[in-house]
Design a protein around this motif. Structure first.
Motif, PDB file in Angstrom:
ATOM      1  N   GLU A 126       0.828  -1.203   0.000  1.00  0.00           N
ATOM      2  CA  GLU A 126       0.000   0.000   0.000  1.00  0.00           C
ATOM      3  C   GLU A 126       0.865   1.256   0.000  1.00  0.00           C
ATOM      4  N   ARG A 127       1.950   1.242   0.750  1.00  0.00           N
ATOM      5  CA  ARG A 127       2.861   2.396   0.751  1.00  0.00           C
ATOM      6  C   ARG A 127       3.488   2.574  -0.625  1.00  0.00           C
ATOM      7  N   LYS A 128       3.846   1.484  -1.281  1.00  0.00           N
ATOM      8  CA  LYS A 128       4.406   1.566  -2.629  1.00  0.00           C
ATOM      9  C   LYS A 128       3.383   2.151  -3.598  1.00  0.00           C
ATOM     10  N   ARG A 129       2.123   1.736  -3.457  1.00  0.00           N
ATOM     11  CA  ARG A 129       1.075   2.248  -4.343  1.00  0.00           C
ATOM     12  C   ARG A 129       0.917   3.751  -4.186  1.00  0.00           C
ATOM     13  N   THR A 130       0.868   4.242  -2.962  1.00  0.00           N
ATOM     14  CA  THR A 130       0.672   5.673  -2.755  1.00  0.00           C
ATOM     15  C   THR A 130       1.925   6.479  -3.068  1.00  0.00           C
ATOM     16  N   MET A 131       3.080   5.831  -3.066  1.00  0.00           N
ATOM     17  CA  MET A 131       4.325   6.545  -3.342  1.00  0.00           C
ATOM     18  C   MET A 131       4.484   6.844  -4.820  1.00  0.00           C
ATOM     19  N   ASP A 132       4.231   5.852  -5.685  1.00  0.00           N
ATOM     20  CA  ASP A 132       4.497   6.097  -7.111  1.00  0.00           C
ATOM     21  C   ASP A 132       3.639   5.266  -8.073  1.00  0.00           C
ATOM     22  N   LEU A 133       2.682   4.515  -7.563  1.00  0.00           N
ATOM     23  CA  LEU A 133       1.813   3.678  -8.402  1.00  0.00           C
ATOM     24  C   LEU A 133       2.569   2.584  -9.145  1.00  0.00           C
ATOM     25  N   GLY A 134       3.795   2.308  -8.726  1.00  0.00           N
ATOM     26  CA  GLY A 134       4.547   1.226  -9.352  1.00  0.00           C
ATOM     27  C   GLY A 134       5.603   1.703 -10.321  1.00  0.00           C
ATOM     28  N   ASN A 135       6.563   0.818 -10.599  1.00  0.00           N
ATOM     29  CA  ASN A 135       7.659   1.138 -11.516  1.00  0.00           C
ATOM     30  C   ASN A 135       7.220   1.030 -12.978  1.00  0.00           C
ATOM     31  N   PRO A 136       7.936   1.699 -13.905  1.00  0.00           N
ATOM     32  CA  PRO A 136       7.556   1.670 -15.323  1.00  0.00           C
ATOM     33  C   PRO A 136       7.435   0.247 -15.874  1.00  0.00           C
ATOM     34  N   VAL A 137       6.340  -0.030 -16.530  1.00  0.00           N
ATOM     35  CA  VAL A 137       6.050  -1.382 -17.012  1.00  0.00           C
ATOM     36  C   VAL A 137       7.065  -1.834 -18.050  1.00  0.00           C
ATOM     37  N   LEU A 138       7.402  -0.973 -19.001  1.00  0.00           N
ATOM     38  CA  LEU A 138       8.317  -1.387 -20.073  1.00  0.00           C
ATOM     39  C   LEU A 138       9.679  -1.782 -19.506  1.00  0.00           C
ATOM     40  N   ASP A 139      10.202  -1.010 -18.564  1.00  0.00           N
ATOM     41  CA  ASP A 139      11.499  -1.334 -17.973  1.00  0.00           C
ATOM     42  C   ASP A 139      11.437  -2.675 -17.240  1.00  0.00           C
ATOM     43  N   GLN A 140      10.335  -2.911 -16.538  1.00  0.00           N
ATOM     44  CA  GLN A 140      10.194  -4.179 -15.829  1.00  0.00           C
ATOM     45  C   GLN A 140      10.121  -5.349 -16.819  1.00  0.00           C
ATOM     46  N   ALA A 141       9.367  -5.161 -17.894  1.00  0.00           N
ATOM     47  CA  ALA A 141       9.217  -6.231 -18.879  1.00  0.00           C
ATOM     48  C   ALA A 141      10.544  -6.548 -19.561  1.00  0.00           C
ATOM     49  N   VAL A 142      11.339  -5.520 -19.826  1.00  0.00           N
ATOM     50  CA  VAL A 142      12.641  -5.746 -20.459  1.00  0.00           C
ATOM     51  C   VAL A 142      13.559  -6.511 -19.516  1.00  0.00           C
ATOM     52  N   LEU A 143      13.594  -6.132 -18.238  1.00  0.00           N
ATOM     53  CA  LEU A 143      14.441  -6.856 -17.292  1.00  0.00           C
ATOM     54  C   LEU A 143      13.987  -8.311 -17.169  1.00  0.00           C
ATOM     55  N   ALA A 144      12.673  -8.532 -17.131  1.00  0.00           N
ATOM     56  CA  ALA A 144      12.177  -9.911 -17.062  1.00  0.00           C
ATOM     57  C   ALA A 144      12.643 -10.717 -18.268  1.00  0.00           C
ATOM     58  N   GLU A 145      12.547 -10.131 -19.445  1.00  0.00           N
ATOM     59  CA  GLU A 145      12.993 -10.803 -20.667  1.00  0.00           C
ATOM     60  C   GLU A 145      14.493 -11.068 -20.616  1.00  0.00           C
ATOM     61  N   PHE A 146      15.241 -10.101 -20.135  1.00  0.00           N
ATOM     62  CA  PHE A 146      16.699 -10.215 -20.057  1.00  0.00           C
ATOM     63  C   PHE A 146      17.089 -11.348 -19.107  1.00  0.00           C
ATOM     64  N   VAL A 147      16.401 -11.449 -17.982  1.00  0.00           N
ATOM     65  CA  VAL A 147      16.696 -12.517 -17.021  1.00  0.00           C
ATOM     66  C   VAL A 147      16.312 -13.871 -17.606  1.00  0.00           C
ATOM     67  N   ARG A 148      15.120 -13.970 -18.192  1.00  0.00           N
ATOM     68  CA  ARG A 148      14.643 -15.251 -18.723  1.00  0.00           C
ATOM     69  C   ARG A 148      15.530 -15.775 -19.852  1.00  0.00           C
ATOM     70  N   ARG A 149      16.050 -14.872 -20.676  1.00  0.00           N
ATOM     71  CA  ARG A 149      16.905 -15.279 -21.796  1.00  0.00           C
ATOM     72  C   ARG A 149      18.313 -15.685 -21.360  1.00  0.00           C
ATOM     73  N   GLY A 150      18.642 -15.521 -20.093  1.00  0.00           N
ATOM     74  CA  GLY A 150      19.979 -15.840 -19.618  1.00  0.00           C
ATOM     75  C   GLY A 150      20.942 -14.679 -19.704  1.00  0.00           C
ATOM     76  N   GLY A 151      20.458 -13.518 -20.177  1.00  0.00           N
ATOM     77  CA  GLY A 151      21.344 -12.369 -20.315  1.00  0.00           C
ATOM     78  C   GLY A 151      21.892 -11.871 -18.990  1.00  0.00           C
ATOM     79  N   TYR A 152      21.096 -11.967 -17.935  1.00  0.00           N
ATOM     80  CA  TYR A 152      21.565 -11.472 -16.646  1.00  0.00           C
ATOM     81  C   TYR A 152      22.690 -12.343 -16.094  1.00  0.00           C
ATOM     82  N   ASP A 153      22.570 -13.660 -16.228  1.00  0.00           N
ATOM     83  CA  ASP A 153      23.653 -14.548 -15.790  1.00  0.00           C
ATOM     84  C   ASP A 153      24.928 -14.277 -16.579  1.00  0.00           C
TER      85      ASP A 153
END
Length: 479
Positions: A334-361
């Motif tokens: 709830e504090r996160k919601r009132t602070m900024d409504l969440g982090n940018p979706v596109l940036d989160q989706a790119v990081l998820a893709e990067f991790v899943r593809r093995g790029g982060y390792d």
């Protein structure tokens, strides 16, 4: 044109050279800037729309529209039958915005810790992940996100953290944050709302922890360390019920907490009904063995685990995470919601893709090789230029503690010579600990962002001083 309009004519004349379709907007922008900058001062009477249009060679309607628009915005005022005047509401902006991230002037080699090598950022792989995400991301995903973060990123991160850091990871209890800084403030606000007034931080430790919790209304209490971790006695006597720690690679001392101190900290947290924030700021980087697993794995109900991509990818991404104890989860979300409504979706989706593809390792392995090489280069440079210097702490992370013998001092003289040579250094005393009585110079040296050649040059400059006269130990009596 009348004299009181001459200034307006001179300032606005370049706007009429704009293409016809944007000439009206250009005229408004020029007039607005002239008022804001003070070149048209408050109280100045502007020429009539007919006169100004004739002098500028534009239609009267264009000038009338500009006057009406700026009057509506408050830049101008119009008195019926008395003409149009410059209003008094506008003020000039302070010129010359300063970049707080810019390097200090006169610094040739910067050994201050905390910065990774930003040239290692995987631009091609990141761009490929972006293209993939933009192709497949459904339109509804671009709406307001879950404050905890994109489900696919939370799933990817929990799998990664369980595998690499040994945490107890549940996607439902992971909150995506703008780095460890936001994780700290989220936790601070929640603890403050629960009635806590103080939080403990390690001594020596990062002053940033204290500043972050102070911004939430919590007082900070410095708790002393020894070579094994937080000392149990002072912790018990402090009266705090929350602490922030860096047990895998303590910042800045470089130690790894012993198993006994880890267990003692958790026993304390259970006894006082308290919480621990584990800042795992560089836990992936260990050069002589596998990294020590996260403290959170021992008690996920007492330890909030925070990390980020600031050292592995880039701090400018502002992406991190916190695994939250169940009892705090709803309040944190709830504090996160009132602070900024969440982090940018596109940036989160790119990081998820990067991790899943093995790029982060792959990125972690690349950084591991580079930073190990630079640490070795630093140890060699210290041995070559400042013989007798002792390096303490485990072989890990992005900095070392170097204890330069007192014979190269005194500390004030040593640091002054380094500054004169254009070398930026930080001492251990800047992180809250007392200066040793033996007169040694204790430095916290960051190396990850420097090429091996720059590391050797920097330590050489420290030893040689500004004028090229080498910093030598004094000859012993009778020598």
């Amino acid at each position: 044109m009348r004299s009181q309009g001459q200034a307006a004519w001179e300032l606005l004349l370049p706007a009429v050279g704009a293409p016809a379709r944007r000439r009206g907007r250009a005229l408004q922008e020029a007039l607005r800037e002239a008022v804001r900058s003070g070149r048209l001062t408050a109280g100045t009477r502007l020429p009539s729309t007919r006169a100004l249009a004739a002098d500028l060679g534009v239609s009267r309607g264009l000038v009338t529209e500009a006057y009406e628009q700026l009057t509506a915005e408050g830049y101008l005022r119009s008195d019926r039958g008395a003409g149009t005047w410059v209003g008094g509401a506008a003020r000039a902006a302070v010129p010359g915005a300063r970049d707080p991230a810019a390097g200090a002037p006169g610094v040739r080699v910067d050994f201050r810790p905390g910065t990774p090598d930003l040239s290692l950022f995987p631009r091609s792989a990141w761009a490929a992940a972006q293209r993939s995400v933009l192709t497949r991301l459904p339109h509804p995903a671009l709406g307001y996100p879950d404050p905890r973060g994109l489900p696919e990123l939370r799933e990817a991160l929990t799998a990664l953290l369980a595998r690499r850091r040994g945490v107890v990871a549940d996607p439902e209890r992971l909150v995506v944050c703008s780095g460890v800084a936001q994780a700290s403030t989220l936790l601070g606000f929640v603890l403050r709302a629960r009635g806590l007034r103080r939080v403990g931080i390690e001594d020596p430790g990062s002053p940033e922890h204290g500043r972050l919790f102070a911004s939430t209304g919590l007082e900070t209490v410095w708790l002393p360390l020894d070579e094994e971790g937080l000392r149990p006695g002072p912790l018990a006597d402090s009266g705090v019920r929350a602490v922030v720690v860096t047990p895998s690679h303590q910042f800045p001392s470089g130690i790894s907490w012993s198993a006994e101190r880890r267990a003692a900290l958790l026993d304390w947290a259970r006894a006082v009904d308290g919480y621990v924030l584990e800042d795992d700021y560089d836990g992936d980087f260990r050069y002589d063995r596998a990294p020590v697993g996260a403290l959170q794995g021992l008690d996920p109900e007492r330890v909030a685990y925070a990390g980020s991509v600031s050292k592995s990818l880039a701090p400018g991404l502002r992406l991190g995470w916190m695994l939250v104890p169940e009892a705090l989860l709803d309040e944190i979300v709830e504090r996160k919601r009132t602070m900024d409504l969440g982090n940018p979706v596109l940036d989160q989706a790119v990081l998820a893709e990067f991790v899943r593809r093995g790029g982060y390792d792959r990125q972690l392995r690349r950084c591991q090789r580079a930073y190990r090489e630079r640490r070795d280069a630093l140890l060699a440079a210290l041995a070559r230029h400042l013989p007798g210097t002792r390096v303490s702490g485990i072989a890990a992370g992005l900095h070392v503690i170097a204890r330069v013998p007192a014979r190269f001092g005194p500390p004030e003289r040593f640091l002054a010579r380094a500054a004169e040579a254009g070398v930026a250094l930080r001492t251990l005393e800047e992180y809250g600990t007392a200066r040793p009585a033996d007169g040694d110079v204790r430095l916290v040296i960051g190396y990850a962002h420097l090429a091996p050649s720059a590391i050797d040059t920097g330590i050489g400059l420290v030893a040689e001083g500004r004028g090229g006269g080498r910093l030598r130990a004094p000859r012993p009596p009778g020598g």
